[in-house]
Structures are given as C-alpha cells and as structure tokens.
Scaffold this motif. Structure first.
Motif, PDB file in Angstrom:
ATOM      1  N   ILE A 118       0.817  -1.212   0.000  1.00 24.25           N
ATOM      2  CA  ILE A 118       0.000   0.000   0.000  1.00 24.25           C
ATOM      3  C   ILE A 118       0.852   1.264   0.000  1.00 24.25           C
ATOM      4  CG2 ILE A 118      -1.836   1.260   1.202  1.00 24.25           C
ATOM      5  CD1 ILE A 118      -2.639  -1.536   2.420  1.00 24.25           C
ATOM      6  N   SER A 119       1.612   1.481   1.069  1.00 26.96           N
ATOM      7  CA  SER A 119       2.365   2.724   1.203  1.00 26.96           C
ATOM      8  C   SER A 119       3.401   2.593   2.311  1.00 26.96           C
ATOM      9  CB  SER A 119       1.407   3.882   1.530  1.00 26.96           C
ATOM     10  OG  SER A 119       0.750   3.626   2.768  1.00 26.96           O
ATOM     11  N   ALA A 120       4.170   3.646   2.499  1.00 28.83           N
ATOM     12  CA  ALA A 120       5.121   3.704   3.608  1.00 28.83           C
ATOM     13  C   ALA A 120       5.175   5.133   4.116  1.00 28.83           C
ATOM     14  CB  ALA A 120       6.504   3.232   3.159  1.00 28.83           C
ATOM     15  N   GLN A 121       5.573   5.284   5.364  1.00 23.70           N
ATOM     16  CA  GLN A 121       5.705   6.619   5.953  1.00 23.70           C
ATOM     17  C   GLN A 121       7.033   6.747   6.675  1.00 23.70           C
ATOM     18  OE1 GLN A 121       2.639   4.941   7.544  1.00 23.70           O
ATOM     19  NE2 GLN A 121       1.753   5.315   5.539  1.00 23.70           N
ATOM     20  N   GLY A 122       7.589   7.950   6.608  1.00 20.74           N
ATOM     21  CA  GLY A 122       8.770   8.281   7.393  1.00 20.74           C
ATOM     22  C   GLY A 122      10.013   7.502   7.030  1.00 20.74           C
ATOM     23  N   LYS A 162      15.000  14.234  -5.552  1.00 23.06           N
ATOM     24  CA  LYS A 162      13.895  13.649  -4.803  1.00 23.06           C
ATOM     25  C   LYS A 162      13.980  12.132  -4.839  1.00 23.06           C
ATOM     26  CE  LYS A 162       9.040  14.127  -3.916  1.00 23.06           C
ATOM     27  NZ  LYS A 162       7.884  14.991  -4.054  1.00 23.06           N
ATOM     28  N   MET A 163      13.710  11.502  -3.706  1.00 21.54           N
ATOM     29  CA  MET A 163      13.748  10.048  -3.628  1.00 21.54           C
ATOM     30  C   MET A 163      12.564   9.460  -4.395  1.00 21.54           C
ATOM     31  SD  MET A 163      14.461   7.751  -0.272  1.00 21.54           S
ATOM     32  CE  MET A 163      12.816   7.562   0.419  1.00 21.54           C
ATOM     33  N   ARG A 164      12.850   8.438  -5.206  1.00 16.73           N
ATOM     34  CA  ARG A 164      11.820   7.763  -6.009  1.00 16.73           C
ATOM     35  C   ARG A 164      11.832   6.288  -5.632  1.00 16.73           C
ATOM     36  NH1 ARG A 164      14.271   8.438 -11.271  1.00 16.73           N
ATOM     37  NH2 ARG A 164      12.392   7.615 -12.203  1.00 16.73           N
ATOM     38  N   PRO A 165      11.105   5.917  -4.555  1.00 20.21           N
ATOM     39  CA  PRO A 165      11.204   4.546  -4.052  1.00 20.21           C
ATOM     40  C   PRO A 165      10.322   3.531  -4.775  1.00 20.21           C
ATOM     41  CG  PRO A 165      10.018   5.957  -2.503  1.00 20.21           C
ATOM     42  CD  PRO A 165      10.321   6.781  -3.697  1.00 20.21           C
ATOM     43  N   GLU A 200       6.941   8.282  -8.056  1.00 19.91           N
ATOM     44  CA  GLU A 200       7.653   9.482  -8.501  1.00 19.91           C
ATOM     45  C   GLU A 200       7.390  10.701  -7.618  1.00 19.91           C
ATOM     46  OE1 GLU A 200       9.769   9.457 -10.966  1.00 19.91           O
ATOM     47  OE2 GLU A 200       9.298   7.591 -12.016  1.00 19.91           O
ATOM     48  N   LYS A 201       6.330  10.652  -6.794  1.00 22.29           N
ATOM     49  CA  LYS A 201       5.906  11.875  -6.101  1.00 22.29           C
ATOM     50  C   LYS A 201       6.054  11.846  -4.588  1.00 22.29           C
ATOM     51  CE  LYS A 201       2.439  12.694  -9.659  1.00 22.29           C
ATOM     52  NZ  LYS A 201       1.003  12.732  -9.980  1.00 22.29           N
ATOM     53  N   GLY A 202       5.905  10.674  -3.973  1.00 19.69           N
ATOM     54  CA  GLY A 202       5.777  10.624  -2.517  1.00 19.69           C
ATOM     55  C   GLY A 202       7.042  10.836  -1.718  1.00 19.69           C
ATOM     56  N   GLY A 203       8.222  10.672  -2.330  1.00 18.82           N
ATOM     57  CA  GLY A 203       9.466  10.848  -1.597  1.00 18.82           C
ATOM     58  C   GLY A 203       9.603   9.854  -0.454  1.00 18.82           C
ATOM     59  N   THR A 204       9.718  10.372   0.774  1.00 20.98           N
ATOM     60  CA  THR A 204       9.881   9.501   1.948  1.00 20.98           C
ATOM     61  C   THR A 204       8.550   8.929   2.429  1.00 20.98           C
ATOM     62  OG1 THR A 204       9.784  11.419   3.412  1.00 20.98           O
ATOM     63  CG2 THR A 204      11.975  10.689   2.717  1.00 20.98           C
ATOM     64  N   LYS A 226      19.671   2.647  -4.440  1.00 19.29           N
ATOM     65  CA  LYS A 226      20.145   2.750  -3.064  1.00 19.29           C
ATOM     66  C   LYS A 226      19.168   2.071  -2.126  1.00 19.29           C
ATOM     67  CE  LYS A 226      23.050   6.645  -2.335  1.00 19.29           C
ATOM     68  NZ  LYS A 226      23.171   7.969  -1.712  1.00 19.29           N
ATOM     69  N   PRO A 227      19.638   1.187  -1.238  1.00 16.64           N
ATOM     70  CA  PRO A 227      18.722   0.556  -0.279  1.00 16.64           C
ATOM     71  C   PRO A 227      18.202   1.565   0.728  1.00 16.64           C
ATOM     72  CG  PRO A 227      20.991  -0.227   0.040  1.00 16.64           C
ATOM     73  CD  PRO A 227      21.002   0.694  -1.132  1.00 16.64           C
ATOM     74  N   VAL A 228      16.883   1.539   0.946  1.00 15.46           N
ATOM     75  CA  VAL A 228      16.239   2.434   1.910  1.00 15.46           C
ATOM     76  C   VAL A 228      15.969   1.682   3.206  1.00 15.46           C
ATOM     77  CG1 VAL A 228      14.187   3.849   2.368  1.00 15.46           C
ATOM     78  CG2 VAL A 228      15.190   3.795   0.069  1.00 15.46           C
TER      79      VAL A 228
END
Length: 195
Positions: free
Chosen positions: A30-34, A43-46, A65-69, A107-109
């Motif tokens: 679904i998603s991730a936060q923080g 900008k991070m593109r995870p 492309e938009k959510g960053g972190t 890059k591993p997050v």
C-alpha cells in the motif's frame, strides 16, 4: 564372465529431481511513511521488491515518482515460493526491500518482513465472498539495523484477494441484482469482483 566397470555405474541411470511445486500469493503493497531520505540532492523515487525466496521469485512495485519519503504504491504483486514452505519452515517470511531508484545505482532504503504463518491462515480461495481490506503496518529497518519508517501492506488469509470466477455466466444481470440488494452503494466493490 564380463562385469560392468565400476566407473560406468553398471548401466544405472540418474533420475533428475522434479522441480519444486510453487505456490503463489497476492500481496497488496500500500504505502510507507517516514522512510530515510537516501537521496540528498534529488527527490527520492522509491519502489519495493517483494519475495519469500529470492532465488525462486521476486516481484516488484512501480516507482513512486511523487511521494518521496512517504510513497504510495497501491500495487498488488504476486509472489511465488515453494509449496509447503510456511508449514515446513516456521520462520519463512514475506520480505519487502525498499530501494530508491537512481540513474546510476539503486540505493537501499530499508526492509520489512512478515512471517507467512502470521498472515496465511488457510481458508478457501474459492469462497464466494470478497476479502475485506485489512491494513497491516510493520516496521521498516535500515541496512544498519536501526528502525526507520513504517510499511503498510496486506496479505489476504487465503493468499487471494478476489473471487476468481471461471464461468462467464456471472453476468451483468447478476451484478445489477447484487447492486440493487446493496442499495446501489456497492458499485466499486462489484467492479473489483469482475477483475
């Protein structure tokens, strides 16, 4: 009397082992936060890679492309692993590795894991009922071992989200009747059932 030479194996043939039978489950990432920002200039593109056994099968979400972190993927991925694994290995887990997409390297997050025994509770995937969406939030761990961020996902207990209707006799008339019973409010849910 001639005897076969020991090095020839006496004419015995080796039988190749049959490939393992695979099981497939659906996972909603679904998603991730923080999450940790590992891109300090751009900008991070995870995106996320999902697997149980990396050498068997790895599924991947799209790049956000938009959510960053705080990415939102809302991707359903199908993950394959050896049949019987959850029953034979208690610590078998669904792994989610999050990476920041880059032009030069990924890059591993961070990573998260959920034990298969905690999410796959059996049941019959052919039951004629939709699975209600249930959010599960798990900790994301940095490669260093420190916690940083949360991941929201869901694995249906049967391993399948929606009823697979094999017969084309499930017609628009039946959909209309169900919608009438539901008072017209279940249009989106019924639309999903036709997938």
């Amino acid at each position: 009397m001639n005897h076969p030479h020991p090095s020839t194996g006496g004419g015995q043939r080796r039988i190749a082992a049959a490939p393992p039978r695979l099981r497939e489950v659906e996972v909603l990432i679904i998603s991730a936060q923080g999450l940790k920002n590992v891109k300090h200039v751009t900008k991070m593109r995870p995106y996320a890679e999902v697997y149980v056994e990396k050498d068997v099968h790895v599924a991947r979400t799209h790049v956000d492309e938009k959510g960053g972190t705080n990415p939102a993927w809302n991707d359903t991925v199908k993950v394959k692993f050896r049949e019987g694994l959850p029953e034979s290995e208690v610590l078998a887990a669904l792994n989610v590795d999050i990476y920041a997409h880059g032009h030069v390297r990924e890059k591993p997050v961070g990573s998260a894991r959920v034990l298969l025994n905690d999410v796959l509770k059996g049941g019959d995937a052919a039951e004629p009922a939709d699975n209600p969406v249930q959010l599960m939030t798990v900790q994301v761990w940095r490669p260093s071992g420190r916690p940083h961020g949360l991941l929201n996902l869901w694995v249906p207990p049967t391993g399948r989200f929606l009823l697979r209707r094999e017969s084309l006799s499930f017609s628009l008339k039946e959909l209309a009747e169900e919608e009438e019973v539901a008072g017209g409010s279940g249009g989106g849910r019924l639309e999903e059932r036709r997938c």
